[in-house]
Design a protein around this motif. Structure first.
Motif, short mmCIF file in Angstrom:
data_model
loop_
_atom_site.label_atom_id
_atom_site.label_comp_id
_atom_site.label_asym_id
_atom_site.label_seq_id
_atom_site.Cartn_x
_atom_site.Cartn_y
_atom_site.Cartn_z
N ARG A 128 -32.50 4.49 38.71
CA ARG A 128 -30.82 5.19 39.18
C ARG A 128 -29.95 5.87 38.00
O ARG A 128 -29.85 7.45 37.79
CB ARG A 128 -30.02 4.29 39.70
CG ARG A 128 -28.92 4.62 40.30
CD ARG A 128 -27.18 4.10 40.65
NE ARG A 128 -26.91 3.57 39.80
CZ ARG A 128 -26.18 4.23 39.20
NH1 ARG A 128 -25.40 5.55 39.70
NH2 ARG A 128 -24.77 3.49 37.77
N PRO A 131 -31.97 9.81 36.94
CA PRO A 131 -32.55 10.85 37.07
C PRO A 131 -29.94 11.32 37.58
O PRO A 131 -30.49 13.29 38.25
CB PRO A 131 -32.79 10.98 38.93
CG PRO A 131 -33.27 9.58 39.08
CD PRO A 131 -33.14 8.89 37.38
N THR A 132 -30.01 10.21 37.85
CA THR A 132 -28.00 10.90 38.87
C THR A 132 -27.92 11.67 36.88
O THR A 132 -27.31 12.86 37.21
CB THR A 132 -27.56 9.47 38.45
OG1 THR A 132 -28.01 8.48 39.84
CG2 THR A 132 -26.20 9.89 38.95
N SER A 190 -25.31 15.06 42.41
CA SER A 190 -25.83 13.69 41.93
C SER A 190 -25.52 11.78 43.00
O SER A 190 -26.40 12.35 42.87
CB SER A 190 -25.06 13.14 40.49
OG SER A 190 -24.25 13.05 41.26
N THR A 191 -25.06 12.65 43.41
CA THR A 191 -24.25 11.78 44.88
C THR A 191 -25.15 11.70 46.16
O THR A 191 -25.93 10.50 46.80
CB THR A 191 -23.31 11.35 45.69
OG1 THR A 191 -22.42 11.18 44.76
CG2 THR A 191 -22.49 10.31 46.06
N ALA A 193 -28.16 13.39 45.59
CA ALA A 193 -29.79 12.64 45.25
C ALA A 193 -29.74 11.04 45.17
O ALA A 193 -31.02 11.25 45.48
CB ALA A 193 -29.72 13.37 44.00
N CYS A 194 -28.72 10.99 44.18
CA CYS A 194 -29.44 9.07 44.05
C CYS A 194 -28.67 7.89 44.83
O CYS A 194 -28.75 6.80 44.30
CB CYS A 194 -29.12 8.60 42.63
SG CYS A 194 -30.26 9.94 41.45
N HIS A 195 -27.54 8.28 45.74
CA HIS A 195 -26.76 7.41 46.12
C HIS A 195 -28.44 5.67 46.52
O HIS A 195 -27.50 4.66 46.68
CB HIS A 195 -26.41 8.05 47.74
CG HIS A 195 -25.24 6.56 48.72
ND1 HIS A 195 -24.31 6.04 47.47
CD2 HIS A 195 -25.68 5.72 49.84
CE1 HIS A 195 -23.49 5.57 48.39
NE2 HIS A 195 -23.93 4.98 49.43
N LEU A 197 -31.16 4.41 45.55
CA LEU A 197 -30.07 4.17 44.17
C LEU A 197 -29.20 3.22 43.95
O LEU A 197 -29.52 1.97 43.28
CB LEU A 197 -30.63 4.46 43.14
CG LEU A 197 -32.33 5.19 43.54
CD1 LEU A 197 -32.87 5.98 41.81
CD2 LEU A 197 -33.61 4.30 43.19
N GLU A 198 -28.32 3.13 43.79
CA GLU A 198 -26.67 2.61 44.11
C GLU A 198 -26.65 2.01 44.76
O GLU A 198 -26.17 0.72 44.00
CB GLU A 198 -25.67 3.98 44.21
CG GLU A 198 -24.30 3.17 44.34
CD GLU A 198 -23.77 2.96 42.46
OE1 GLU A 198 -23.06 2.65 42.04
OE2 GLU A 198 -24.59 3.06 41.17
#
Length: 363
Positions: A128, A131-132, A190-191, A193-195, A197-198
């Motif tokens: 995560r 990329p974030t 970033s949020t 794109a990668c939420h 994964l969070e």
């Protein structure tokens, strides 16, 4: 008896004899009587030549944007590898799992899961954060440069005027902070794109018995709520990210400029980056922490069988259960994680930028 001469002349022409008469036919006409045949066809060939992309790729990899993207990815990976135990403790305290203090949570993890429990969910966390952090820092740098350039060009020309009745107002961009706008844009990009994964990271951290692996976590989450479940808590995440990201980058930039001016220096050394980055992270985390609590409640609420419908409901639930102090439950653990993480990230990021960009004379 004299030898009779040949009726055909000694030339290269074709000679045909009819009795005592000879007909001389030019060689070209004689060739026309031969059966006509087409030339044998050549085999059909398709040739595909791959273009030489080495030079364009090399030039692309040497651009400022790619260098900043790679620097952010490396800085994020190195920071998370060092601070994974603090992230695990912080997440457990924020969502209300186990002990309510740092020491108790640490002991519980060791007793229940062993030392490896401190790195629970760190695999997905590394997937995560790379990329974030890369998207976030690269977006911040790009938007900041664009906004600064737009302000400079805007100031060189006559600012347009907005007329409201008899009042003329000069429309200026000088009041807008490029750093604040860039920080907000970085957090949003970033949020979005990668939420997912969070969400996966939090599930693996809080309930490793229910979600023992990444593949099982993805399967269970998708089975329970479909694709939308991977974006659980997106709205409060964005709402919480905006003040945090804006304040974080704004504070670091202002602290950096003020410190350099007071010390009459052009840049910070590594320890100074560490300290100023930690202060920026502390300030941003303190301001936005209640929204962080609500965000975490929404993201893992389904695990406890009660998921608040929205951020306001989540905040109300926290206040009803724990009072106003509940909005800052886990704040100490968060600062203990955010402060070194912010400082280390900036230190590593600037170091990688120096290595990847300064040597290429991009800066």
């Amino acid at each position: 008896m004299p030898q009779e001469s040949s009726p055909c002349p000694p030339q290269n022409n074709s000679c045909r004899v009819f009795g005592n008469m000879a007909l001389v036919v030019p060689k070209e006409l004689n060739e026309l009587e031969k059966p006509f045949s087409l030339p044998s066809p050549k085999p059909f060939e398709i040739r595909f030549q791959v273009p030489d992309l080495r030079v364009p790729i090399r030039d692309f990899l040497r651009t400022r944007e790619v260098g900043e993207f790679i620097s952010g990815a490396l800085a994020g990976a190195m920071t998370k590898a060092i601070l994974a135990p603090l992230e695990t403790i912080r997440t457990r305290m924020v969502v209300g799992v186990g002990s309510k203090n740092i020491t108790g949570s640490f002991v519980e993890i060791i007793e229940q899961q062993g030392w490896q429990g401190l790195w629970a969910g760190n695999g997905i966390n590394m997937i995560r954060i790379i990329p974030t952090q890369a998207i976030e820092l690269a977006t911040f740098e790009c938007v900041k440069r664009t906004m600064s350039s737009a302000q400079e060009k805007w100031s060189e020309i006559e600012s347009p005027k907005l007329q409201i009745g008899r009042l003329n107002v000069n429309v200026s961009l000088s009041w807008i902070s490029p750093t604040a706008v860039a920080g907000a844009a970085a957090g949003i990009a970033s949020t979005l794109a990668c939420h997912p994964l969070e969400v996966l990271k939090d599930r693996l951290t809080v309930s490793p018995d229910i979600y023992p692996s990444l593949s099982i976590a993805i399967s269970k989450i998708y089975k329970d709520g479909g694709v939308g479940a991977l974006y659980a808590g997106l709205s409060p995440t964005l709402m919480g990210m905006l003040p945090y990201s804006t304040c974080y980058y704004f504070m670091y930039d202002k602290l950096k400029k003020s410190y350099c001016q007071s010390k009459n220096k052009k840049s910070l050394n590594r320890p100074e980056m560490l300290v100023l980055g930690a202060l920026a992270g502390f300030t941003a985390s303190t301001i936005s922490f209640p929204l962080e609590v609500a965000r975490k409640r929404l993201m893992v609420g389904a695990l406890q069988g009660k998921c608040p419908p929205n951020m306001v409901a989540a905040l109300s639930e926290v206040i009803r259960d724990d009072g106003l102090t509940g909005l800052y439950r886990g704040w100490g653990a968060s600062c203990l994680k955010v402060m070194p993480a912010s400082g280390i990230t900036w230190m590593f990021y600037e170091a990688w930028k120096d290595l990847l960009l300064v040597e290429r004379r991009i800066l």
